[in-house]
Design an enzyme around this catalytic site. Structure first.
Site, PDB file in Angstrom:
ATOM      1  N   HIS A 218      -7.982  -5.827   7.407  1.00 18.80           N
ATOM      2  CA  HIS A 218      -7.728  -4.786   8.393  1.00 18.80           C
ATOM      3  C   HIS A 218      -7.974  -5.347   9.789  1.00 18.80           C
ATOM      4  CE1 HIS A 218      -6.677  -0.487   8.840  1.00 18.80           C
ATOM      5  NE2 HIS A 218      -7.138  -0.690  10.056  1.00 18.80           N
TER       6      HIS A 218
ATOM      7  N   HIS B  87       0.862  -1.187   0.000  1.00 20.64           N
ATOM      8  CA  HIS B  87       0.000   0.000   0.000  1.00 20.64           C
ATOM      9  C   HIS B  87       0.896   1.234   0.000  1.00 20.64           C
ATOM     10  CE1 HIS B  87      -3.975   1.896   1.591  1.00 20.64           C
ATOM     11  NE2 HIS B  87      -3.238   2.812   0.996  1.00 20.64           N
TER      12      HIS B  87
ATOM     13  N   GLU C  38      -2.650  -1.743  -3.114  1.00 20.09           N
ATOM     14  CA  GLU C  38      -3.737  -0.967  -2.530  1.00 20.09           C
ATOM     15  C   GLU C  38      -3.395   0.510  -2.571  1.00 20.09           C
ATOM     16  OE1 GLU C  38      -5.052  -4.098   1.019  1.00 20.09           O
ATOM     17  OE2 GLU C  38      -3.996  -2.233   1.507  1.00 20.09           O
TER      18      GLU C  38
END
Length: 246
Positions: A190, A43, A70
């Site tokens: 997450h 990410h 991401e």
């Protein structure tokens, strides 16, 4: 079977704290693949505080499993993803100053923008997943935007799990059922951990992929990276295997 994609951002955080190339992000990713992970997630953020754009390019050259990038589709991110062409791009609406992702897309309000982004990535043959809160209407909106998958933002599940697992999972089951009804693939991520992952997958066994970084890297400090990857991989197998047929 649910795939395990390991987010390696935290490894890059340690490297960046001292400069140089220790630990080596690419070497760590290759080892994680060797230890049994099904994919690698990164990410990159505009401030390059962990994964850098050049890391993404270096990883693409050597990875043999699925590569998931991401991020918020700002112009520089879009350019990077269309250059690198990963297996999957996950669109996340995080602000530049966010410590970590903290909300999913409003896929209804942002439908035009997300549809344009999805079409652009599809032109490169990249699978598109949209990060959403566990709300059936946001899942349905992702389908309208042309997404291939949604990724359910699981922070609320992880936070409530210890107190009331059934209450914690209920909105995720509803959102996951909507994804299945809409013909969307399903990812989750997450704050998933060894403590809460199995129950999540027992209740939603049709999850295609979980993306796990922070908890896995923390566990690796105590248990070792190879052992930890294999423990998480075992949870993805046992969770699905223990679930009733749908």
């Amino acid at each position: 079977m649910t795939k395990l994609s390991v987010n390696i951002n935290k490894i890059a955080v340690v490297r960046n704290s001292r400069g140089g190339n220790q630990p080596d992000v690419v070497r760590a990713a290759l080892n994680i693949e060797k230890f049994g992970a099904d994919g690698i997630t990164v990410h990159p953020r505009p401030d390059a505080r962990h994964i850098r754009y050049d890391d993404v390019r270096d990883l693409k050259r050597v990875l043999t499993t699925e590569f998931n990038i991401e991020g918020n589709p700002i112009p520089s991110f879009v350019d990077l993803v269309t250059e690198v062409v990963p297996t999957q791009v996950t669109l996340v609406p995080d602000a530049a100053d966010a410590i970590t992702s903290n909300a999913g897309w409003d896929t209804i309000m942002n439908c035009g923008f997300l549809s344009d982004m999805t079409a652009r990535f599809h032109e490169k043959g990249i699978r598109v997943s949209i990060f959403v809160d566990p709300l059936p209407e946001m899942v349905a909106g992702a389908k309208v935007c042309g997404a291939d998958r949604v990724e359910l933002y699981t922070e609320a599940y992880a936070r409530l799990y210890k107190e009331d697992p059934e209450k914690a999972i209920a909105p995720y089951v509803a959102a996951a059922e909507e994804a299945r009804r809409m013909g969307l693939g399903l990812n989750a991520g997450h704050d998933l951990s060894l403590e809460n992952l199995r129950y999540f997958l027992e209740r939603i066994p049709w999850v295609d992929e979980v993306s796990i970084g922070h908890a896995l890297i923390c566990d690796a400090l105590y248990l070792g990276l190879e052992n930890t990857v294999q423990l998480y991989r075992r949870e993805t197998l046992v969770g699905g295997a223990a679930a009733p047929e749908q």
